[in-house]
Design a protein around this motif. Sequence first.
Motif, mmCIF file in Angstrom:
data_model
loop_
_atom_site.group_PDB
_atom_site.id
_atom_site.type_symbol
_atom_site.label_atom_id
_atom_site.label_comp_id
_atom_site.label_asym_id
_atom_site.label_seq_id
_atom_site.Cartn_x
_atom_site.Cartn_y
_atom_site.Cartn_z
ATOM 1 N N ALA A 194 48.394 47.128 45.021
ATOM 2 C CA ALA A 194 47.326 46.295 44.470
ATOM 3 C C ALA A 194 47.760 45.621 43.168
ATOM 4 N N THR A 195 48.465 46.355 42.327
ATOM 5 C CA THR A 195 48.922 45.800 41.055
ATOM 6 C C THR A 195 49.948 44.702 41.280
ATOM 7 N N ALA A 241 48.278 41.485 42.977
ATOM 8 C CA ALA A 241 47.163 40.839 42.282
ATOM 9 C C ALA A 241 47.503 39.445 41.757
ATOM 10 N N ARG A 288 43.169 38.834 41.519
ATOM 11 C CA ARG A 288 42.652 40.201 41.395
ATOM 12 C C ARG A 288 41.338 40.395 42.147
ATOM 13 N N VAL A 333 42.163 41.632 45.894
ATOM 14 C CA VAL A 333 42.971 42.815 46.182
ATOM 15 C C VAL A 333 42.122 44.058 45.937
ATOM 16 N N TRP A 334 41.953 44.869 46.999
ATOM 17 C CA TRP A 334 41.056 46.018 46.958
ATOM 18 C C TRP A 334 41.791 47.286 47.395
ATOM 19 N N GLY A 350 43.553 47.765 42.218
ATOM 20 C CA GLY A 350 42.657 46.717 42.680
ATOM 21 C C GLY A 350 41.210 47.148 42.554
ATOM 22 N N ARG A 351 40.315 46.345 43.080
ATOM 23 C CA ARG A 351 38.896 46.673 43.046
ATOM 24 C C ARG A 351 38.606 47.774 44.064
#
Length: 607
Positions: free
Chosen positions: A488-489, A492, A497, A500-501, A521-522
Amino acid sequence: MAVAGEVAGLGPVTAFALVGALGVGSQWLAWRLRMPAIVLMLLAGLAVGPGLGLFDPQTDIGPLMKPMVSIAVAIILFEGGLTLDFHSLREATQGVRRLVVIGAPVGWLTSALTLHYAAGLGWASSAVFGGIMVVTGPTVIAPLLRQARLKSRPAKLLQWEAILNDPVGALAAVLAYTVVLVTADTQTPGEAAVEFAIGVLTASVLGGFAGWLITYSFINGKVPEYMKVPVLFTVVLGVFAVSDYVLHESGLLAVTVMGVYIANQELPSYTEMRRFKEHATVLLVSGVFILLAANMDRETLMALDFRTLLFVVSVILLARPITVLISLLGTDVPWAERWLVALTGPRGVVLVAVAGLFGERLVGLGYEDAAQIPSLAFALVAASVVLHGFTLAPFARFMGLTATGQPGVIIVGGSSWGVGLAKTLQEAKIPTLIMDPNRARLRGAREAGVPIYYGDILSETAHQQVDMVQYEKVICATDNDAYNTLVATDLAPEFGRDNVWQLTRVKEERARHALPATLGGRELGDGQSYLQLSSLILQNWRFGMTTLTDDYGLEQWHADRPEGIPLIELSEKGDIRLIGPDHPPRAKAGWSVIAMLPPKQEADTRD
Protein backbone atom coordinates in the motif's frame (compact mmCIF):
# COMPACT_ATOMS: atom_id res chain seq x y z
CA MET A 1 10.14 40.62 -22.34
CA ALA A 2 6.89 40.82 -20.39
CA VAL A 3 5.58 44.31 -19.75
CA ALA A 4 7.36 44.98 -16.50
CA GLY A 5 6.72 48.68 -16.25
CA GLU A 6 3.00 48.33 -15.72
CA VAL A 7 3.35 47.39 -12.07
CA ALA A 8 6.05 47.63 -9.44
CA GLY A 9 8.64 44.83 -9.38
CA LEU A 10 7.78 41.86 -7.24
CA GLY A 11 11.24 41.27 -5.83
CA PRO A 12 13.03 37.87 -5.72
CA VAL A 13 11.27 36.48 -2.63
CA THR A 14 7.78 37.32 -3.85
CA ALA A 15 8.70 36.08 -7.32
CA PHE A 16 9.88 32.71 -5.95
CA ALA A 17 6.69 32.36 -3.96
CA LEU A 18 4.59 33.22 -7.01
CA VAL A 19 6.41 30.68 -9.19
CA GLY A 20 5.97 27.95 -6.58
CA ALA A 21 2.29 28.75 -6.06
CA LEU A 22 1.54 28.82 -9.79
CA GLY A 23 3.52 25.68 -10.57
CA VAL A 24 2.33 23.44 -7.75
CA GLY A 25 -1.15 24.99 -7.83
CA SER A 26 -1.46 24.20 -11.54
CA GLN A 27 -0.39 20.60 -10.93
CA TRP A 28 -2.92 20.20 -8.12
CA LEU A 29 -5.74 21.77 -10.11
CA ALA A 30 -4.90 19.55 -13.08
CA TRP A 31 -5.11 16.51 -10.80
CA ARG A 32 -8.53 17.62 -9.58
CA LEU A 33 -9.77 18.30 -13.11
CA ARG A 34 -8.11 15.14 -14.53
CA MET A 35 -6.31 16.99 -17.29
CA PRO A 36 -2.63 17.40 -18.24
CA ALA A 37 -0.92 19.82 -15.85
CA ILE A 38 1.17 21.32 -18.61
CA VAL A 39 -1.85 23.05 -20.14
CA LEU A 40 -2.67 24.87 -16.91
CA MET A 41 0.98 25.74 -16.26
CA LEU A 42 1.25 27.17 -19.76
CA LEU A 43 -1.86 29.31 -19.26
CA ALA A 44 -0.71 30.45 -15.79
CA GLY A 45 2.77 31.43 -16.95
CA LEU A 46 1.56 33.28 -20.01
CA ALA A 47 -1.17 35.00 -17.98
CA VAL A 48 1.10 36.50 -15.31
CA GLY A 49 3.90 37.21 -17.80
CA PRO A 50 3.17 38.58 -21.26
CA GLY A 51 -0.59 38.55 -20.66
CA LEU A 52 -1.09 40.77 -17.61
CA GLY A 53 2.49 41.97 -17.16
CA LEU A 54 2.48 41.10 -13.47
CA PHE A 55 5.70 39.11 -13.49
CA ASP A 56 8.89 39.54 -15.52
CA PRO A 57 11.56 36.99 -14.44
CA GLN A 58 14.41 39.01 -15.94
CA THR A 59 13.43 42.03 -13.83
CA ASP A 60 11.95 40.48 -10.69
CA ILE A 61 14.57 37.74 -10.26
CA GLY A 62 17.39 39.33 -12.23
CA PRO A 63 20.79 37.64 -12.56
CA LEU A 64 19.66 34.69 -10.44
CA MET A 65 17.35 33.41 -13.16
CA LYS A 66 19.94 31.92 -15.53
CA PRO A 67 21.89 29.92 -12.91
CA MET A 68 18.59 28.79 -11.34
CA VAL A 69 17.31 27.44 -14.64
CA SER A 70 20.68 25.82 -15.38
CA ILE A 71 20.75 24.00 -12.03
CA ALA A 72 17.10 22.98 -12.35
CA VAL A 73 17.69 21.54 -15.82
CA ALA A 74 20.77 19.70 -14.54
CA ILE A 75 18.68 18.02 -11.83
CA ILE A 76 15.93 17.23 -14.36
CA LEU A 77 18.50 15.57 -16.65
CA PHE A 78 19.95 13.64 -13.70
CA GLU A 79 16.42 12.43 -12.93
CA GLY A 80 16.09 11.37 -16.55
CA GLY A 81 19.33 9.39 -16.35
CA LEU A 82 18.13 7.79 -13.14
CA THR A 83 15.24 6.18 -15.05
CA LEU A 84 17.41 4.48 -17.70
CA ASP A 85 17.78 0.99 -16.27
CA PHE A 86 19.41 -1.19 -18.94
CA HIS A 87 17.91 -4.28 -17.30
CA SER A 88 14.44 -2.86 -17.90
CA LEU A 89 15.37 -2.23 -21.52
CA ARG A 90 16.56 -5.82 -21.97
CA GLU A 91 13.40 -7.15 -20.37
CA ALA A 92 11.13 -4.88 -22.39
CA THR A 93 9.19 -6.15 -25.37
CA GLN A 94 10.67 -6.10 -28.84
CA GLY A 95 8.51 -3.14 -29.82
CA VAL A 96 9.71 -1.02 -26.89
CA ARG A 97 13.36 -1.85 -27.57
CA ARG A 98 12.96 -0.88 -31.20
CA LEU A 99 11.29 2.42 -30.27
CA VAL A 100 14.33 3.22 -28.13
CA VAL A 101 17.25 1.69 -30.06
CA ILE A 102 15.97 2.55 -33.55
CA GLY A 103 13.33 5.17 -32.78
CA ALA A 104 15.61 7.53 -30.87
CA PRO A 105 18.20 8.11 -33.62
CA VAL A 106 15.55 8.06 -36.38
CA GLY A 107 13.41 10.49 -34.38
CA TRP A 108 16.42 12.73 -33.86
CA LEU A 109 17.04 12.79 -37.62
CA THR A 110 13.41 13.35 -38.66
CA SER A 111 12.96 16.07 -36.02
CA ALA A 112 16.11 17.87 -37.15
CA LEU A 113 14.97 17.72 -40.78
CA THR A 114 11.55 19.09 -39.82
CA LEU A 115 13.11 21.93 -37.86
CA HIS A 116 15.40 22.86 -40.72
CA TYR A 117 12.97 22.64 -43.61
CA ALA A 118 9.64 23.48 -41.94
CA ALA A 119 10.65 25.90 -39.17
CA GLY A 120 13.64 27.36 -41.03
CA LEU A 121 16.26 26.81 -38.31
CA GLY A 122 19.92 26.30 -39.12
CA TRP A 123 21.50 22.88 -38.89
CA ALA A 124 23.18 23.57 -35.53
CA SER A 125 19.97 24.66 -33.80
CA SER A 126 18.02 21.88 -35.54
CA ALA A 127 20.45 19.21 -34.33
CA VAL A 128 20.29 20.34 -30.70
CA PHE A 129 16.52 20.89 -30.55
CA GLY A 130 15.91 17.72 -32.59
CA GLY A 131 17.62 15.67 -29.89
CA ILE A 132 15.34 17.07 -27.21
CA MET A 133 12.27 16.32 -29.35
CA VAL A 134 12.96 12.58 -29.01
CA VAL A 135 11.39 12.84 -25.52
CA THR A 136 7.64 12.20 -25.72
CA GLY A 137 6.75 13.35 -22.21
CA PRO A 138 6.45 10.59 -19.57
CA THR A 139 4.64 12.95 -17.19
CA VAL A 140 2.04 13.68 -19.89
CA ILE A 141 1.59 10.14 -21.23
CA ALA A 142 0.47 8.64 -17.90
CA PRO A 143 -2.70 10.75 -17.39
CA LEU A 144 -3.57 10.41 -21.09
CA LEU A 145 -3.33 6.62 -20.88
CA ARG A 146 -5.46 6.49 -17.76
CA GLN A 147 -8.07 8.63 -19.46
CA ALA A 148 -8.06 6.67 -22.74
CA ARG A 149 -7.80 3.18 -21.16
CA LEU A 150 -5.97 1.57 -24.05
CA LYS A 151 -5.35 -2.12 -24.47
CA SER A 152 -2.25 -3.46 -22.79
CA ARG A 153 0.26 -3.55 -25.66
CA PRO A 154 -0.22 -0.05 -27.17
CA ALA A 155 -0.37 1.41 -23.66
CA LYS A 156 2.94 -0.24 -22.73
CA LEU A 157 4.56 0.84 -25.99
CA LEU A 158 3.67 4.48 -25.33
CA GLN A 159 4.47 4.38 -21.63
CA TRP A 160 7.84 2.65 -21.84
CA GLU A 161 8.93 4.59 -24.89
CA ALA A 162 8.34 7.80 -22.94
CA ILE A 163 10.19 6.54 -19.86
CA LEU A 164 13.22 5.09 -21.63
CA ASN A 165 13.58 7.81 -24.27
CA ASP A 166 13.51 10.55 -21.62
CA PRO A 167 17.24 10.28 -20.78
CA VAL A 168 18.14 9.29 -24.36
CA GLY A 169 16.67 12.51 -25.77
CA ALA A 170 18.36 14.61 -23.11
CA LEU A 171 21.69 12.89 -23.80
CA ALA A 172 21.27 13.45 -27.56
CA ALA A 173 20.65 17.16 -27.01
CA VAL A 174 23.67 17.46 -24.73
CA LEU A 175 25.92 15.70 -27.22
CA ALA A 176 24.65 17.82 -30.12
CA TYR A 177 25.17 20.99 -28.11
CA THR A 178 28.69 19.89 -27.20
CA VAL A 179 29.48 19.38 -30.88
CA VAL A 180 28.14 22.85 -31.69
CA LEU A 181 30.07 24.37 -28.79
CA VAL A 182 33.47 22.90 -29.66
CA THR A 183 32.94 23.62 -33.36
CA ALA A 184 32.30 27.27 -32.59
CA ASP A 185 35.44 27.50 -30.45
CA THR A 186 37.89 25.77 -32.83
CA GLN A 187 39.18 26.43 -36.29
CA THR A 188 39.50 23.02 -37.94
CA PRO A 189 37.34 19.87 -37.97
CA GLY A 190 40.24 17.94 -36.44
CA GLU A 191 40.52 20.28 -33.49
CA ALA A 192 36.74 20.17 -33.04
CA ALA A 193 36.75 16.37 -33.00
CA VAL A 194 39.57 16.26 -30.45
CA GLU A 195 37.93 18.82 -28.16
CA PHE A 196 34.58 17.05 -28.46
CA ALA A 197 36.16 13.72 -27.52
CA ILE A 198 37.94 15.31 -24.56
CA GLY A 199 34.73 16.97 -23.40
CA VAL A 200 32.64 13.82 -23.62
CA LEU A 201 35.37 11.74 -21.96
CA THR A 202 35.89 14.24 -19.13
CA ALA A 203 32.19 14.56 -18.40
CA SER A 204 31.65 10.80 -18.63
CA VAL A 205 34.56 10.00 -16.31
CA LEU A 206 33.50 12.63 -13.77
CA GLY A 207 29.84 11.53 -13.89
CA GLY A 208 30.79 7.85 -13.73
CA PHE A 209 33.16 8.42 -10.80
CA ALA A 210 30.52 10.39 -8.90
CA GLY A 211 27.99 7.60 -9.54
CA TRP A 212 30.49 4.99 -8.33
CA LEU A 213 31.27 7.06 -5.24
CA ILE A 214 27.58 7.37 -4.37
CA THR A 215 27.03 3.64 -4.97
CA TYR A 216 30.05 2.60 -2.89
CA SER A 217 29.17 4.97 -0.04
CA PHE A 218 25.52 3.92 0.12
CA ILE A 219 26.13 0.16 -0.14
CA ASN A 220 28.92 0.12 2.45
CA GLY A 221 27.12 2.26 5.01
CA LYS A 222 29.40 5.28 4.66
CA VAL A 223 26.37 7.58 4.66
CA PRO A 224 23.55 7.30 7.23
CA GLU A 225 20.10 6.59 5.87
CA TYR A 226 18.64 9.98 6.75
CA MET A 227 21.44 11.79 4.89
CA LYS A 228 21.38 9.82 1.63
CA VAL A 229 19.00 12.11 -0.25
CA PRO A 230 20.75 15.34 0.88
CA VAL A 231 24.17 13.85 0.00
CA LEU A 232 22.87 12.76 -3.40
CA PHE A 233 21.44 16.22 -4.06
CA THR A 234 24.70 17.90 -3.05
CA VAL A 235 26.84 15.58 -5.17
CA VAL A 236 24.66 16.24 -8.24
CA LEU A 237 25.17 19.99 -7.82
CA GLY A 238 28.89 19.47 -7.17
CA VAL A 239 29.39 17.34 -10.27
CA PHE A 240 27.54 19.86 -12.38
CA ALA A 241 29.61 22.78 -11.05
CA VAL A 242 33.01 21.01 -11.20
CA SER A 243 32.43 19.64 -14.70
CA ASP A 244 31.35 23.07 -15.96
CA TYR A 245 34.42 24.62 -14.32
CA VAL A 246 36.83 22.08 -15.84
CA LEU A 247 35.22 22.20 -19.30
CA HIS A 248 32.61 24.81 -20.07
CA GLU A 249 29.07 23.45 -20.59
CA SER A 250 29.96 19.80 -19.88
CA GLY A 251 28.04 19.67 -16.58
CA LEU A 252 24.74 18.55 -18.13
CA LEU A 253 26.37 15.52 -19.74
CA ALA A 254 28.17 14.65 -16.48
CA VAL A 255 25.02 14.60 -14.34
CA THR A 256 23.15 12.58 -16.99
CA VAL A 257 25.92 9.95 -17.01
CA MET A 258 25.89 9.94 -13.19
CA GLY A 259 22.16 9.24 -13.16
CA VAL A 260 22.46 6.40 -15.70
CA TYR A 261 25.29 4.81 -13.68
CA ILE A 262 23.34 4.88 -10.41
CA ALA A 263 20.19 3.55 -12.07
CA ASN A 264 22.00 0.34 -13.05
CA GLN A 265 23.62 -0.49 -9.69
CA GLU A 266 20.55 -1.99 -7.93
CA LEU A 267 21.00 0.16 -4.85
CA PRO A 268 18.93 -0.79 -1.78
CA SER A 269 18.18 2.93 -1.37
CA TYR A 270 16.97 3.34 -4.94
CA THR A 271 13.35 3.70 -3.79
CA GLU A 272 14.23 6.68 -1.62
CA MET A 273 16.18 8.22 -4.48
CA ARG A 274 13.25 7.62 -6.81
CA ARG A 275 10.96 9.46 -4.40
CA PHE A 276 13.51 12.29 -4.25
CA LYS A 277 13.74 12.60 -8.01
CA GLU A 278 9.95 12.46 -8.41
CA HIS A 279 9.36 15.19 -5.85
CA ALA A 280 12.27 17.31 -7.05
CA THR A 281 11.17 16.98 -10.66
CA VAL A 282 7.61 18.06 -9.89
CA LEU A 283 8.88 21.19 -8.16
CA LEU A 284 11.67 22.02 -10.59
CA VAL A 285 9.78 21.27 -13.78
CA SER A 286 6.84 23.33 -12.55
CA GLY A 287 9.12 26.21 -11.60
CA VAL A 288 11.15 26.16 -14.81
CA PHE A 289 8.03 25.94 -16.95
CA ILE A 290 6.36 28.88 -15.20
CA LEU A 291 9.57 30.94 -15.48
CA LEU A 292 10.01 30.21 -19.18
CA ALA A 293 6.34 30.86 -19.97
CA ALA A 294 6.34 34.14 -18.04
CA ASN A 295 9.62 35.13 -19.71
CA MET A 296 8.05 34.97 -23.18
CA ASP A 297 7.45 38.40 -24.67
CA ARG A 298 4.44 39.45 -26.67
CA GLU A 299 6.49 40.06 -29.78
CA THR A 300 7.75 36.47 -29.77
CA LEU A 301 4.26 35.11 -29.28
CA MET A 302 2.91 37.28 -32.09
CA ALA A 303 5.75 36.02 -34.29
CA LEU A 304 4.26 32.51 -34.27
CA ASP A 305 3.29 32.32 -37.91
CA PHE A 306 2.59 29.93 -40.75
CA ARG A 307 6.04 28.33 -40.44
CA THR A 308 5.33 27.52 -36.81
CA LEU A 309 2.06 25.88 -37.80
CA LEU A 310 3.84 24.01 -40.61
CA PHE A 311 6.47 22.81 -38.12
CA VAL A 312 3.88 21.51 -35.62
CA VAL A 313 1.84 19.77 -38.32
CA SER A 314 4.98 18.24 -39.86
CA VAL A 315 6.12 16.85 -36.51
CA ILE A 316 2.74 15.31 -35.69
CA LEU A 317 1.85 13.99 -39.15
CA LEU A 318 5.28 13.26 -40.67
CA ALA A 319 8.25 13.07 -38.29
CA ARG A 320 6.51 11.08 -35.56
CA PRO A 321 4.72 8.56 -37.82
CA ILE A 322 7.85 7.95 -39.95
CA THR A 323 9.92 7.34 -36.82
CA VAL A 324 7.47 4.85 -35.29
CA LEU A 325 6.66 2.97 -38.51
CA ILE A 326 10.35 2.50 -39.35
CA SER A 327 11.09 1.37 -35.78
CA LEU A 328 8.32 -1.25 -35.74
CA LEU A 329 9.02 -2.74 -39.18
CA GLY A 330 9.28 -6.53 -38.95
CA THR A 331 7.64 -6.78 -35.51
CA ASP A 332 4.44 -8.62 -34.64
CA VAL A 333 2.74 -5.37 -33.55
CA PRO A 334 -0.59 -5.10 -35.46
CA TRP A 335 -0.93 -2.19 -37.88
CA ALA A 336 -3.77 -0.63 -35.89
CA GLU A 337 -1.49 -0.40 -32.85
CA ARG A 338 1.39 0.92 -34.95
CA TRP A 339 -0.76 3.76 -36.27
CA LEU A 340 -2.08 4.58 -32.81
CA VAL A 341 1.46 4.85 -31.42
CA ALA A 342 2.64 6.69 -34.54
CA LEU A 343 -0.04 9.37 -34.20
CA THR A 344 0.38 9.75 -30.43
CA GLY A 345 3.44 11.70 -29.32
CA PRO A 346 2.66 14.38 -26.73
CA ARG A 347 5.61 16.41 -25.54
CA GLY A 348 5.95 17.61 -21.96
CA VAL A 349 7.53 20.15 -19.67
CA VAL A 350 10.98 18.55 -19.86
CA LEU A 351 11.10 19.47 -23.55
CA VAL A 352 10.28 23.11 -22.82
CA ALA A 353 12.67 23.35 -19.88
CA VAL A 354 15.66 21.89 -21.69
CA ALA A 355 14.83 23.65 -24.98
CA GLY A 356 14.67 27.01 -23.24
CA LEU A 357 18.09 26.55 -21.70
CA PHE A 358 19.81 25.34 -24.87
CA GLY A 359 18.09 27.97 -27.01
CA GLU A 360 19.48 30.73 -24.84
CA ARG A 361 22.96 29.24 -24.85
CA LEU A 362 22.99 28.79 -28.62
CA VAL A 363 22.02 32.45 -29.02
CA GLY A 364 25.00 33.29 -26.82
CA LEU A 365 27.23 31.38 -29.22
CA GLY A 366 26.00 33.51 -32.11
CA TYR A 367 23.24 31.31 -33.52
CA GLU A 368 20.49 33.94 -33.69
CA ASP A 369 17.94 31.51 -35.14
CA ALA A 370 18.02 29.61 -31.83
CA ALA A 371 15.95 32.42 -30.32
CA GLN A 372 12.96 30.70 -31.95
CA ILE A 373 13.52 27.44 -30.06
CA PRO A 374 11.57 28.33 -26.87
CA SER A 375 8.52 29.54 -28.81
CA LEU A 376 8.62 26.48 -31.10
CA ALA A 377 8.85 24.23 -28.04
CA PHE A 378 5.85 25.95 -26.44
CA ALA A 379 3.85 25.64 -29.65
CA LEU A 380 4.66 21.94 -30.07
CA VAL A 381 3.93 21.09 -26.45
CA ALA A 382 0.65 23.00 -26.32
CA ALA A 383 -0.58 21.65 -29.66
CA SER A 384 0.39 18.03 -28.99
CA VAL A 385 -1.01 17.91 -25.46
CA VAL A 386 -4.31 19.54 -26.37
CA LEU A 387 -4.65 17.48 -29.55
CA HIS A 388 -3.91 14.11 -27.95
CA GLY A 389 -5.84 14.98 -24.82
CA PHE A 390 -9.03 15.34 -26.86
CA THR A 391 -8.42 12.77 -29.61
CA LEU A 392 -6.57 9.80 -28.08
CA ALA A 393 -9.62 8.19 -26.46
CA PRO A 394 -12.00 8.50 -29.46
CA PHE A 395 -9.23 7.50 -31.90
CA ALA A 396 -8.45 4.41 -29.79
CA ARG A 397 -12.14 3.49 -29.71
CA PHE A 398 -12.35 3.93 -33.49
CA MET A 399 -9.34 1.64 -33.94
CA GLY A 400 -10.77 -0.91 -31.48
CA LEU A 401 -7.87 -0.53 -29.07
CA THR A 402 -9.62 0.42 -25.84
CA ALA A 403 -9.44 -2.16 -23.07
CA THR A 404 -12.63 -1.34 -21.21
CA GLY A 405 -14.66 1.66 -20.22
CA GLN A 406 -14.90 0.41 -16.65
CA PRO A 407 -12.02 0.94 -14.18
CA GLY A 408 -10.95 -2.22 -12.39
CA VAL A 409 -9.72 -3.51 -9.03
CA ILE A 410 -6.51 -5.36 -8.14
CA ILE A 411 -6.74 -7.69 -5.15
CA VAL A 412 -3.35 -8.60 -3.67
CA GLY A 413 -3.70 -12.03 -2.09
CA GLY A 414 -5.36 -15.19 -3.38
CA SER A 415 -7.25 -16.20 -0.24
CA SER A 416 -10.82 -17.48 -0.22
CA TRP A 417 -11.90 -14.03 0.94
CA GLY A 418 -10.16 -12.35 -2.00
CA VAL A 419 -11.58 -14.87 -4.49
CA GLY A 420 -15.11 -14.36 -3.16
CA LEU A 421 -14.85 -10.59 -3.46
CA ALA A 422 -13.34 -10.88 -6.96
CA LYS A 423 -16.17 -13.13 -8.17
CA THR A 424 -18.77 -10.66 -6.91
CA LEU A 425 -16.98 -7.77 -8.62
CA GLN A 426 -16.88 -9.75 -11.86
CA GLU A 427 -20.62 -10.34 -11.61
CA ALA A 428 -20.95 -6.56 -11.41
CA LYS A 429 -18.89 -6.26 -14.64
CA ILE A 430 -15.91 -4.78 -12.76
CA PRO A 431 -12.53 -5.94 -14.20
CA THR A 432 -10.71 -7.73 -11.41
CA LEU A 433 -7.22 -9.21 -11.09
CA ILE A 434 -5.83 -11.28 -8.21
CA MET A 435 -2.05 -11.10 -7.72
CA ASP A 436 -0.05 -13.36 -5.40
CA PRO A 437 3.63 -14.43 -5.29
CA ASN A 438 2.54 -17.90 -4.06
CA ARG A 439 1.28 -20.10 -6.89
CA ALA A 440 -0.60 -22.46 -4.55
CA ARG A 441 -2.74 -19.63 -3.19
CA LEU A 442 -3.92 -18.83 -6.70
CA ARG A 443 -5.54 -22.25 -7.22
CA GLY A 444 -8.92 -21.12 -5.92
CA ALA A 445 -8.90 -18.07 -8.18
CA ARG A 446 -8.04 -20.18 -11.23
CA GLU A 447 -10.85 -22.63 -10.46
CA ALA A 448 -13.27 -19.70 -10.05
CA GLY A 449 -12.30 -18.24 -13.41
CA VAL A 450 -10.87 -15.05 -11.92
CA PRO A 451 -7.92 -13.49 -13.83
CA ILE A 452 -4.66 -13.99 -11.93
CA TYR A 453 -1.04 -12.91 -11.98
CA TYR A 454 1.58 -15.12 -10.38
CA GLY A 455 4.26 -12.83 -9.01
CA ASP A 456 4.99 -9.95 -6.67
CA ILE A 457 3.06 -6.78 -7.47
CA LEU A 458 6.10 -4.74 -6.42
CA SER A 459 8.42 -6.37 -8.96
CA GLU A 460 9.54 -4.59 -12.12
CA THR A 461 8.33 -7.59 -14.13
CA ALA A 462 4.79 -7.12 -12.81
CA HIS A 463 4.79 -3.47 -13.87
CA GLN A 464 5.99 -4.50 -17.33
CA GLN A 465 3.61 -7.42 -17.80
CA VAL A 466 0.45 -6.17 -16.06
CA ASP A 467 -1.54 -3.35 -17.59
CA MET A 468 -1.82 -1.25 -14.44
CA VAL A 469 -3.53 1.56 -16.33
CA GLN A 470 -6.88 -0.24 -16.51
CA TYR A 471 -7.08 -0.67 -12.72
CA GLU A 472 -8.16 2.15 -10.43
CA LYS A 473 -8.24 0.55 -6.96
CA VAL A 474 -5.87 -1.76 -5.09
CA ILE A 475 -6.97 -3.91 -2.11
CA CYS A 476 -4.11 -5.46 -0.11
CA ALA A 477 -5.57 -8.59 1.50
CA THR A 478 -2.81 -11.11 2.20
CA ASP A 479 -2.27 -12.86 5.53
CA ASN A 480 0.84 -10.73 6.13
CA ASP A 481 -0.01 -7.31 7.58
CA ALA A 482 3.52 -6.03 7.05
CA TYR A 483 3.44 -6.98 3.36
CA ASN A 484 0.02 -5.36 2.94
CA THR A 485 1.40 -2.16 4.45
CA LEU A 486 4.50 -2.31 2.25
CA VAL A 487 2.44 -2.76 -0.94
CA ALA A 488 0.00 0.00 0.00
CA THR A 489 2.82 2.41 0.84
CA ASP A 490 4.73 1.66 -2.36
CA LEU A 491 1.72 1.94 -4.69
CA ALA A 492 0.15 5.01 -3.08
CA PRO A 493 2.13 7.54 -5.17
CA GLU A 494 1.23 5.69 -8.38
CA PHE A 495 -2.49 5.04 -7.78
CA GLY A 496 -3.18 7.84 -5.29
CA ARG A 497 -3.61 7.28 -1.57
CA ASP A 498 -7.40 7.40 -1.88
CA ASN A 499 -7.28 4.37 -4.15
CA VAL A 500 -5.04 2.03 -2.12
CA TRP A 501 -6.72 0.01 0.64
CA GLN A 502 -5.78 -2.79 3.02
CA LEU A 503 -7.36 -4.98 5.65
CA THR A 504 -7.06 -3.79 9.25
CA ARG A 505 -3.79 -4.72 10.90
CA VAL A 506 -3.77 -6.97 13.96
CA LYS A 507 -3.02 -5.07 17.18
CA GLU A 508 -3.35 -1.74 15.38
CA GLU A 509 -5.41 -0.39 18.26
CA ARG A 510 -2.37 -0.51 20.54
CA ALA A 511 -0.17 2.57 20.55
CA ARG A 512 3.06 0.61 20.37
CA HIS A 513 1.91 -1.07 17.13
CA ALA A 514 0.39 2.00 15.48
CA LEU A 515 2.05 3.19 12.28
CA PRO A 516 2.49 6.76 11.02
CA ALA A 517 -0.20 8.06 8.70
CA THR A 518 2.33 8.07 5.86
CA LEU A 519 2.52 4.25 5.88
CA GLY A 520 -0.10 1.82 4.62
CA GLY A 521 -3.40 2.33 2.86
CA ARG A 522 -6.94 3.11 3.92
CA GLU A 523 -8.74 0.51 6.04
CA LEU A 524 -11.38 -1.59 4.30
CA GLY A 525 -14.54 -2.83 6.01
CA ASP A 526 -15.43 -2.05 9.60
CA GLY A 527 -12.20 -3.00 11.37
CA GLN A 528 -11.86 -6.77 10.85
CA SER A 529 -8.40 -8.19 10.26
CA TYR A 530 -7.49 -10.87 7.73
CA LEU A 531 -7.81 -13.59 10.38
CA GLN A 532 -11.27 -12.40 11.43
CA LEU A 533 -12.54 -12.21 7.85
CA SER A 534 -11.09 -15.63 7.01
CA SER A 535 -12.87 -17.02 10.07
CA LEU A 536 -16.15 -15.61 8.80
CA ILE A 537 -15.58 -17.33 5.43
CA LEU A 538 -15.15 -20.64 7.30
CA GLN A 539 -18.49 -19.93 9.00
CA ASN A 540 -20.10 -19.78 5.53
CA TRP A 541 -20.32 -16.00 5.30
CA ARG A 542 -20.50 -15.01 1.64
CA PHE A 543 -20.46 -11.90 -0.53
CA GLY A 544 -23.67 -10.38 -1.83
CA MET A 545 -24.63 -7.39 -3.94
CA THR A 546 -27.77 -5.33 -3.41
CA THR A 547 -29.10 -2.58 -5.70
CA LEU A 548 -30.84 0.24 -3.84
CA THR A 549 -34.02 1.92 -5.05
CA ASP A 550 -36.17 4.88 -4.01
CA ASP A 551 -38.28 2.50 -1.92
CA TYR A 552 -35.37 0.47 -0.58
CA GLY A 553 -32.62 2.76 0.63
CA LEU A 554 -29.46 2.46 2.69
CA GLU A 555 -31.26 2.65 6.04
CA GLN A 556 -33.52 -0.25 5.11
CA TRP A 557 -30.51 -2.22 3.89
CA HIS A 558 -28.83 -1.79 7.28
CA ALA A 559 -32.05 -2.71 9.09
CA ASP A 560 -32.37 -5.97 7.11
CA ARG A 561 -28.68 -6.84 7.48
CA PRO A 562 -27.54 -5.61 10.90
CA GLU A 563 -24.53 -7.95 10.88
CA GLY A 564 -23.57 -7.31 7.25
CA ILE A 565 -20.16 -5.79 6.51
CA PRO A 566 -20.44 -3.31 3.60
CA LEU A 567 -17.22 -3.15 1.56
CA ILE A 568 -17.84 -1.50 -1.80
CA GLU A 569 -20.40 0.82 -3.40
CA LEU A 570 -20.95 0.99 -7.15
CA SER A 571 -22.62 4.04 -8.66
CA GLU A 572 -24.97 3.96 -11.62
CA LYS A 573 -22.11 5.23 -13.79
CA GLY A 574 -19.83 2.41 -12.64
CA ASP A 575 -17.72 4.45 -10.21
CA ILE A 576 -16.18 2.38 -7.45
CA ARG A 577 -16.20 3.64 -3.86
CA LEU A 578 -14.66 1.54 -1.10
CA ILE A 579 -16.06 1.61 2.44
CA GLY A 580 -14.07 1.79 5.66
CA PRO A 581 -14.17 3.13 9.22
CA ASP A 582 -13.37 6.63 7.95
CA HIS A 583 -15.49 6.28 4.80
CA PRO A 584 -18.98 5.12 5.81
CA PRO A 585 -21.58 4.05 3.20
CA ARG A 586 -23.47 6.78 1.40
CA ALA A 587 -25.08 4.88 -1.48
CA LYS A 588 -28.20 6.35 -3.09
CA ALA A 589 -30.98 4.97 -5.21
CA GLY A 590 -29.55 3.21 -8.23
CA TRP A 591 -26.29 2.37 -6.48
CA SER A 592 -25.24 -1.17 -5.56
CA VAL A 593 -23.71 -2.29 -2.26
CA ILE A 594 -21.28 -5.23 -2.05
CA ALA A 595 -21.03 -6.68 1.44
CA MET A 596 -20.12 -9.77 3.45
CA LEU A 597 -23.26 -11.43 4.77
CA PRO A 598 -23.89 -14.25 7.24
CA PRO A 599 -25.61 -17.36 5.87
CA LYS A 600 -29.11 -16.42 7.04
CA GLN A 601 -28.90 -12.99 5.36
CA GLU A 602 -27.17 -14.05 2.15
CA ALA A 603 -30.42 -15.42 0.74
CA ASP A 604 -32.07 -12.02 1.23
CA THR A 605 -29.68 -10.27 -1.16
CA ARG A 606 -31.43 -8.33 -3.90
CA ASP A 607 -29.91 -8.14 -7.41
